[in-house]
Design a protein around this motif. Structure first.
Motif, PDB file in Angstrom:
ATOM      1  N   ASN A 137     -41.192  -2.650 -51.458  1.00 57.25           N
ATOM      2  CA  ASN A 137     -40.922  -2.413 -50.033  1.00 57.25           C
ATOM      3  C   ASN A 137     -41.950  -1.540 -49.327  1.00 57.25           C
ATOM      4  O   ASN A 137     -41.650  -0.934 -48.306  1.00 57.25           O
ATOM      5  CB  ASN A 137     -39.540  -1.764 -49.871  1.00 57.25           C
ATOM      6  CG  ASN A 137     -39.479  -0.389 -50.525  1.00 57.25           C
ATOM      7  OD1 ASN A 137     -40.298  -0.045 -51.377  1.00 57.25           O
ATOM      8  ND2 ASN A 137     -38.504   0.405 -50.131  1.00 57.25           N
ATOM      9  N   ASP A 138     -43.153  -1.451 -49.872  1.00 52.33           N
ATOM     10  CA  ASP A 138     -44.180  -0.613 -49.252  1.00 52.33           C
ATOM     11  C   ASP A 138     -45.271  -1.480 -48.623  1.00 52.33           C
ATOM     12  O   ASP A 138     -45.735  -2.443 -49.242  1.00 52.33           O
ATOM     13  CB  ASP A 138     -44.831   0.316 -50.275  1.00 52.33           C
ATOM     14  CG  ASP A 138     -43.883   1.400 -50.753  1.00 52.33           C
ATOM     15  OD1 ASP A 138     -43.019   1.811 -49.950  1.00 52.33           O
ATOM     16  OD2 ASP A 138     -43.991   1.822 -51.914  1.00 52.33           O
ATOM     17  N   LYS A 197     -51.223   3.319 -48.135  1.00 56.72           N
ATOM     18  CA  LYS A 197     -49.905   2.987 -47.598  1.00 56.72           C
ATOM     19  C   LYS A 197     -49.884   3.173 -46.091  1.00 56.72           C
ATOM     20  O   LYS A 197     -50.382   4.165 -45.556  1.00 56.72           O
ATOM     21  CB  LYS A 197     -48.847   3.889 -48.246  1.00 56.72           C
ATOM     22  CG  LYS A 197     -47.415   3.530 -47.857  1.00 56.72           C
ATOM     23  CD  LYS A 197     -46.418   4.352 -48.661  1.00 56.72           C
ATOM     24  CE  LYS A 197     -44.984   4.030 -48.247  1.00 56.72           C
ATOM     25  NZ  LYS A 197     -43.984   4.796 -49.040  1.00 56.72           N
ATOM     26  N   VAL A 198     -49.281   2.198 -45.418  1.00 59.69           N
ATOM     27  CA  VAL A 198     -49.193   2.234 -43.965  1.00 59.69           C
ATOM     28  C   VAL A 198     -47.744   2.297 -43.490  1.00 59.69           C
ATOM     29  O   VAL A 198     -47.464   2.526 -42.327  1.00 59.69           O
ATOM     30  CB  VAL A 198     -49.923   1.013 -43.354  1.00 59.69           C
ATOM     31  CG1 VAL A 198     -49.154  -0.263 -43.628  1.00 59.69           C
ATOM     32  CG2 VAL A 198     -50.158   1.182 -41.862  1.00 59.69           C
ATOM     33  N   GLY A 199     -46.795   2.116 -44.425  1.00 56.07           N
ATOM     34  CA  GLY A 199     -45.388   2.169 -44.049  1.00 56.07           C
ATOM     35  C   GLY A 199     -44.497   1.686 -45.169  1.00 56.07           C
ATOM     36  O   GLY A 199     -44.949   1.443 -46.296  1.00 56.07           O
ATOM     37  N   GLY A 200     -43.213   1.556 -44.865  1.00 55.73           N
ATOM     38  CA  GLY A 200     -42.277   1.109 -45.878  1.00 55.73           C
ATOM     39  C   GLY A 200     -40.935   0.752 -45.270  1.00 55.73           C
ATOM     40  O   GLY A 200     -40.685   0.964 -44.068  1.00 55.73           O
ATOM     41  N   ALA A 222     -33.038  -7.608 -51.142  1.00 52.08           N
ATOM     42  CA  ALA A 222     -33.052  -7.709 -49.679  1.00 52.08           C
ATOM     43  C   ALA A 222     -34.249  -6.987 -49.081  1.00 52.08           C
ATOM     44  O   ALA A 222     -34.805  -7.421 -48.066  1.00 52.08           O
ATOM     45  CB  ALA A 222     -31.750  -7.148 -49.107  1.00 52.08           C
ATOM     46  N   SER A 223     -34.670  -5.869 -49.691  1.00 51.44           N
ATOM     47  CA  SER A 223     -35.815  -5.141 -49.144  1.00 51.44           C
ATOM     48  C   SER A 223     -37.086  -5.975 -49.231  1.00 51.44           C
ATOM     49  O   SER A 223     -37.943  -5.918 -48.345  1.00 51.44           O
ATOM     50  CB  SER A 223     -36.003  -3.803 -49.859  1.00 51.44           C
ATOM     51  OG  SER A 223     -36.225  -3.987 -51.237  1.00 51.44           O
ATOM     52  N   ILE A 224     -37.225  -6.747 -50.313  1.00 48.05           N
ATOM     53  CA  ILE A 224     -38.383  -7.629 -50.440  1.00 48.05           C
ATOM     54  C   ILE A 224     -38.342  -8.690 -49.338  1.00 48.05           C
ATOM     55  O   ILE A 224     -39.347  -8.961 -48.674  1.00 48.05           O
ATOM     56  CB  ILE A 224     -38.421  -8.310 -51.819  1.00 48.05           C
ATOM     57  CG1 ILE A 224     -38.519  -7.262 -52.930  1.00 48.05           C
ATOM     58  CG2 ILE A 224     -39.580  -9.299 -51.905  1.00 48.05           C
ATOM     59  CD1 ILE A 224     -38.411  -7.854 -54.331  1.00 48.05           C
ATOM     60  N   TYR A 225     -37.178  -9.274 -49.153  1.00 50.56           N
ATOM     61  CA  TYR A 225     -37.003 -10.347 -48.175  1.00 50.56           C
ATOM     62  C   TYR A 225     -37.392  -9.886 -46.770  1.00 50.56           C
ATOM     63  O   TYR A 225     -38.263 -10.483 -46.112  1.00 50.56           O
ATOM     64  CB  TYR A 225     -35.554 -10.823 -48.197  1.00 50.56           C
ATOM     65  CG  TYR A 225     -35.221 -11.895 -47.177  1.00 50.56           C
ATOM     66  CD1 TYR A 225     -35.482 -13.234 -47.452  1.00 50.56           C
ATOM     67  CD2 TYR A 225     -34.643 -11.566 -45.953  1.00 50.56           C
ATOM     68  CE1 TYR A 225     -35.177 -14.222 -46.519  1.00 50.56           C
ATOM     69  CE2 TYR A 225     -34.336 -12.544 -45.022  1.00 50.56           C
ATOM     70  CZ  TYR A 225     -34.601 -13.868 -45.315  1.00 50.56           C
ATOM     71  OH  TYR A 225     -34.304 -14.843 -44.384  1.00 50.56           O
TER      72      TYR A 225
END
Length: 211
Positions: A99-100, A107-110, A74-77
């Motif tokens: 998920n990053d 890295k700008v977020g996650g 789900a995190s990928i989706y």
């Protein structure tokens, strides 16, 4: 999607979970804050926010998710849908498995996802205005509320996992010079093979995001 806006909170995700536990809201529901003091990232890392960045958590009931979506991915989706939303604003951000959010090599977020009762809770941190040390900010200027509105419109389209995955797999090669974590171990993604359910196979071991 009903949205609650807060000036400051310890964690949008913790706050939203409390609302769900107390039965005070109906889903889908989102919490947005101008700043947060004790955000939670992957592997229980802290995500202390800088004012005016994106601090967002939202919850969707499991029955509202695409039928072909495995909860492990789900995190990928939801991360990829946000990545595609950012692309609409001209950003070249890309999604490092699972998920990053990255701009080039920084890295700008996650995003982090959790199951709670019969719902999926997703928490997002994104440096759209400023970047703390060792991170970078988004490569385009964007208003937070416009981004949230467009993101939820794209979520409400209810794209299937198959549709999202078919796009993500074309970009997965960008992970080759990076690493991920599994069972508290740092694992290189060089030579990793992406599977149709969102898992990766590294050195013969199948790994799911579980975030």
């Amino acid at each position: 999607m009903q949205i609650l806006y807060l000036e400051s909170v310890d964690s949008t995700q913790k706050y939203l979970k409390e609302l769900i536990h107390e039965g005070k809201i109906s889903l889908p529901y989102a919490v947005v804050a101008n700043s947060q003091t004790a955000g939670v990232g992957s592997r229980e890392n802290s995500w202390i926010g800088v004012t005016d960045n994106l601090f967002l958590s939202f919850a969707i009931s499991l029955e509202q998710l695409p039928k072909d979506l495995k909860l492990e991915s789900a995190s990928i989706y939801f991360s990829y849908i946000l990545k595609e939303t950012l692309k609409e604003f001209g950003s070249e951000v890309w999604l490092k498995w699972p998920n990053d959010f990255y701009v080039k090599n920084q890295k700008v977020g996650g995003m982090i996802t959790n199951l709670l009762k019969e719902s999926l809770v997703c928490g997002v941190g994104l440096n759209i205005a400023k970047a703390p040390d060792n991170f970078t900010k988004l490569d385009v200027d964007i208003h937070r509320d416009e981004l949230i509105k467009s993101y939820f419109i794209n979520i409400e389209k209810k794209s299937s996992w198959k549709q999202v995955f078919s796009k993500y797999k074309l970009e997965f090669y960008r992970n080759q010079n990076f690493h991920t974590h599994s069972k508290n171990l740092r694992i290189s993604l060089e030579g990793a093979s992406l599977q149709s359910d969102g898992a990766v196979v590294v050195n013969g071991e199948r790994i799911y995001s579980l975030r």
